[in-house]
Scaffold this active site. Sequence first.
Site, PDB file in Angstrom:
ATOM      1  N   LYS A   1      -2.877   5.920  -4.014  1.00  0.00           N
ATOM      2  CA  LYS A   1      -3.948   6.869  -3.694  1.00  0.00           C
ATOM      3  C   LYS A   1      -3.700   8.224  -4.348  1.00  0.00           C
ATOM      4  CE  LYS A   1      -3.723   4.815   0.909  1.00  0.00           C
ATOM      5  NZ  LYS A   1      -2.279   4.527   0.889  1.00  0.00           N
TER       6      LYS A   1
ATOM      7  N   LYS B   1       2.887  -0.594   8.928  1.00  0.00           N
ATOM      8  CA  LYS B   1       4.099  -0.078   8.304  1.00  0.00           C
ATOM      9  C   LYS B   1       5.327  -0.586   9.058  1.00  0.00           C
ATOM     10  CE  LYS B   1       7.115   3.782   8.572  1.00  0.00           C
ATOM     11  NZ  LYS B   1       7.383   5.041   9.283  1.00  0.00           N
TER      12      LYS B   1
ATOM     13  N   ASP C   1       0.832  -1.193   0.000  1.00  0.00           N
ATOM     14  CA  ASP C   1       0.000   0.000   0.000  1.00  0.00           C
ATOM     15  C   ASP C   1       0.867   1.244   0.000  1.00  0.00           C
ATOM     16  OD1 ASP C   1      -2.962   1.098   0.836  1.00  0.00           O
ATOM     17  OD2 ASP C   1      -1.361   2.287   1.747  1.00  0.00           O
TER      18      ASP C   1
END
Length: 273
Positions: free
Chosen positions: A76, A230, A46
């Site tokens: 994104k 993360k 991501d």
Amino acid sequence: MTTIPALPLRDGTTIPALGLGVYKVDDATAEPAVATAIDAGYRLIDTATLYRNERGVGRALRAAPVPRDAVYLTTKLWNDAHGRPAARRAFDESVERLGGPPDLYLIHWPCPARGLYAETWRALLELRDEGRVRSVGVSNFQRDHLETIIADSGEVPVLNQIELHPYLQQRELRAVHADLGIVTQAWSPLGRGAVLADPTIGQIAAEHGVTPAHVILRWHLDLGIAVIPKSVTPERIRANLDVFALTLTERDHDRIAGLDRGARSGSHPDEVN
């Protein structure tokens, strides 16, 4: 190698329930972190335009020992690219940096003061309908934002990526997602580290002989929430996959449910523009 379960999306595709997030990871560091994750068995990465590491992520994917279509990639659209022309241009730029299209493209924030998120959503739907991206969704959308784009377009996002952790459990928004068939994906699942030090989480971890991170990630997965912790540390990237060996009890879940404070570590979506 651990097999990560997949969650069904409303468009007939699936997404891995656990992936690697690369927020605040510079371009040079993202490449080895993603390579480590893929080698360990991760199949979801991501990123976002904001993170400025799409090139590094793309390099790692091209060098990976698995086919590109074996790894699910999300990126994104940033806030300065709302509106149809800007959104289409931003998508093209992400594709160029990544070296190919993502599997899932999200509107990063609704930016309600700009008043363009419905138009931006229609632009993402166009990209999907043109076959340029497989799935489209949103991030940080609240109930009213979701209702607006659905009423405007007649189309429901496949996924909403939101801040979610034991201190911010988002029960009402998760219920909205469940009613609409939207997958909930958690960013900052560890509360930017704050929840790791919680005494209740620590006690549950000690009882199971695991780390606090394992408890928190398992809690998300048990609730059907996709999660993208993360890390750039190879040991931690690999260790997070051990979550699938953990089984939380009903009492564990009851104790974690009691930790909800409505406490955000990031901004409220209505305040970001």
